[in-house]
Write a protein that holds these residues in place. Structure first.
Motif, short mmCIF file in Angstrom:
data_model
loop_
_atom_site.label_atom_id
_atom_site.label_comp_id
_atom_site.label_asym_id
_atom_site.label_seq_id
_atom_site.Cartn_x
_atom_site.Cartn_y
_atom_site.Cartn_z
N ILE A 61 -17.89 -25.01 3.42
CA ILE A 61 -17.25 -24.00 4.24
C ILE A 61 -16.13 -23.32 3.45
CG2 ILE A 61 -15.99 -23.55 6.40
CD1 ILE A 61 -18.83 -24.67 6.83
N ILE A 62 -16.18 -22.01 3.39
CA ILE A 62 -15.15 -21.24 2.70
C ILE A 62 -14.32 -20.50 3.75
CG2 ILE A 62 -14.70 -19.36 1.08
CD1 ILE A 62 -17.42 -20.11 -0.21
N GLN A 63 -13.02 -20.74 3.70
CA GLN A 63 -12.09 -20.04 4.57
C GLN A 63 -11.12 -19.28 3.70
OE1 GLN A 63 -10.73 -23.55 6.67
NE2 GLN A 63 -11.97 -23.00 8.45
N THR A 64 -10.37 -18.37 4.30
CA THR A 64 -9.43 -17.58 3.52
C THR A 64 -8.00 -17.77 3.99
OG1 THR A 64 -9.70 -15.66 4.97
CG2 THR A 64 -11.14 -15.77 3.04
N PHE A 65 -7.09 -17.43 3.11
CA PHE A 65 -5.67 -17.35 3.43
C PHE A 65 -5.10 -16.21 2.60
CE2 PHE A 65 -5.74 -19.94 -0.34
CZ PHE A 65 -4.52 -19.74 -0.99
N TRP A 66 -3.89 -15.81 2.89
CA TRP A 66 -3.26 -14.73 2.15
C TRP A 66 -1.87 -15.16 1.73
CZ3 TRP A 66 0.97 -11.52 2.06
CH2 TRP A 66 0.85 -10.36 1.30
N ASN A 67 -1.65 -15.17 0.42
CA ASN A 67 -0.34 -15.52 -0.12
C ASN A 67 -0.20 -14.86 -1.49
OD1 ASN A 67 1.96 -16.65 -1.22
ND2 ASN A 67 1.50 -18.72 -0.57
N PRO A 68 0.62 -13.84 -1.61
CA PRO A 68 0.75 -13.15 -2.90
C PRO A 68 1.34 -14.03 -4.01
CG PRO A 68 2.41 -12.38 -1.37
CD PRO A 68 1.51 -13.29 -0.60
N SER A 78 -13.88 -32.19 0.71
CA SER A 78 -15.15 -32.20 0.00
C SER A 78 -16.19 -31.33 0.71
CB SER A 78 -15.67 -33.63 -0.13
OG SER A 78 -15.78 -34.22 1.15
N TYR A 79 -15.82 -30.79 1.86
CA TYR A 79 -16.75 -29.95 2.62
C TYR A 79 -16.31 -28.49 2.65
CZ TYR A 79 -18.69 -34.37 3.99
OH TYR A 79 -19.27 -35.60 3.95
N GLY A 80 -15.27 -28.15 1.92
CA GLY A 80 -14.85 -26.77 1.90
C GLY A 80 -13.57 -26.54 1.13
N PHE A 81 -13.22 -25.28 0.99
CA PHE A 81 -12.00 -24.90 0.31
C PHE A 81 -11.52 -23.56 0.84
CE2 PHE A 81 -15.60 -23.69 -2.31
CZ PHE A 81 -15.36 -22.36 -2.62
N LEU A 82 -10.30 -23.22 0.49
CA LEU A 82 -9.67 -21.97 0.93
C LEU A 82 -9.59 -21.00 -0.25
CD1 LEU A 82 -6.69 -23.64 2.81
CD2 LEU A 82 -8.69 -22.60 3.87
N VAL A 83 -9.81 -19.73 0.03
CA VAL A 83 -9.74 -18.68 -0.98
C VAL A 83 -8.61 -17.72 -0.60
CG1 VAL A 83 -10.98 -16.73 -2.00
CG2 VAL A 83 -12.21 -18.83 -1.47
N ASN A 84 -7.74 -17.46 -1.55
CA ASN A 84 -6.62 -16.54 -1.34
C ASN A 84 -7.14 -15.10 -1.45
OD1 ASN A 84 -4.23 -15.08 -1.37
ND2 ASN A 84 -3.19 -16.48 -2.76
N ARG A 85 -7.15 -14.38 -0.33
CA ARG A 85 -7.65 -13.00 -0.31
C ARG A 85 -6.86 -12.09 -1.25
NH1 ARG A 85 -6.82 -13.92 4.93
NH2 ARG A 85 -5.40 -12.17 5.10
N LYS A 86 -5.61 -12.41 -1.47
CA LYS A 86 -4.77 -11.60 -2.35
C LYS A 86 -5.09 -11.82 -3.82
CE LYS A 86 -1.23 -9.03 -3.51
NZ LYS A 86 -1.35 -7.61 -3.52
N ASN A 101 -17.21 -22.60 -9.19
CA ASN A 101 -16.29 -23.57 -9.79
C ASN A 101 -15.67 -24.45 -8.71
OD1 ASN A 101 -13.85 -24.76 -10.81
ND2 ASN A 101 -13.71 -23.20 -12.38
N GLU A 102 -15.15 -23.85 -7.66
CA GLU A 102 -14.51 -24.62 -6.58
C GLU A 102 -15.53 -25.46 -5.81
OE1 GLU A 102 -11.31 -25.13 -6.12
OE2 GLU A 102 -10.94 -23.84 -7.84
N THR A 103 -16.76 -24.96 -5.70
CA THR A 103 -17.82 -25.74 -5.05
C THR A 103 -18.10 -27.02 -5.82
OG1 THR A 103 -18.82 -23.76 -4.09
CG2 THR A 103 -20.25 -25.68 -4.36
N ILE A 104 -18.14 -26.92 -7.15
CA ILE A 104 -18.38 -28.11 -7.97
C ILE A 104 -17.22 -29.09 -7.82
CG2 ILE A 104 -18.78 -28.97 -10.32
CD1 ILE A 104 -21.07 -27.22 -9.01
#
Length: 147
Positions: A61-68, A78-86, A101-104
């Motif tokens: 599962i990929i979720q997003t967050f925003w932090n400059p 182990s079932y997901g990670f967060l991606v910084n939209r910024k 890379n993050e999936t591995i």
């Protein structure tokens, strides 16, 4: 098969997830992984890693967050990670590299067959599996544009 799931509203991330899923379903991707030289962060051979990844049945599962000021990604579990939209690239090939890379890393954190922390290695070294596999995904993603 490893499948990335994203239900957010970012068009560029959605496109990168779709492309990453195509690559994760591709036999060529696993053939390229199997042909890599021995990596320094595991005792497993490249063909063993390719086989494990190809036969892993996991939804990430990929979720997003925003932090400059934050990192490009955050490991959630182990079932997901967060991606910084910024911070994630809007160039699909670069974003695919990051996602794979993050999936591995996420799969490696399961403490199952792939333990990427058995051997001491320099985090800056390019001869480690998540980094190399991300680069392979980026190259395949770019090659598709011209096919």
């Amino acid at each position: 098969m490893i499948t990335l799931i994203f239900s957010g509203h970012s068009t560029s991330i959605s496109k990168a997830v779709q492309r990453a899923n195509e690559i994760l379903a591709s036999d060529i991707f696993y053939e390229k992984i199997a042909s890599l030289p021995q990596m320094c962060n595991t005792r497993l051979s490249s063909p063993e890693i390719a086989t494990i990844l190809k036969t892993t049945n996991r939804k990430i599962i990929i979720q997003t967050f925003w932090n400059p000021f934050g990192a490009k990604t955050k490991n959630k579990s182990s079932y997901g990670f967060l991606v910084n939209r910024k911070k994630i690239s809007t160039v699909t090939a670069y974003a695919v590299n990051t996602l794979i890379n993050e999936t591995i890393h996420a799969i490696g954190s399961l403490e199952n067959e792939i333990d990427l922390s058995k051997l001491p290695y320099d985090e800056e070294e390019e001869n480690i599996f998540p980094w190399k596999i991300g680069v392979i995904a980026e190259i395949i993603s770019r090659a598709k544009r011209y096919a």
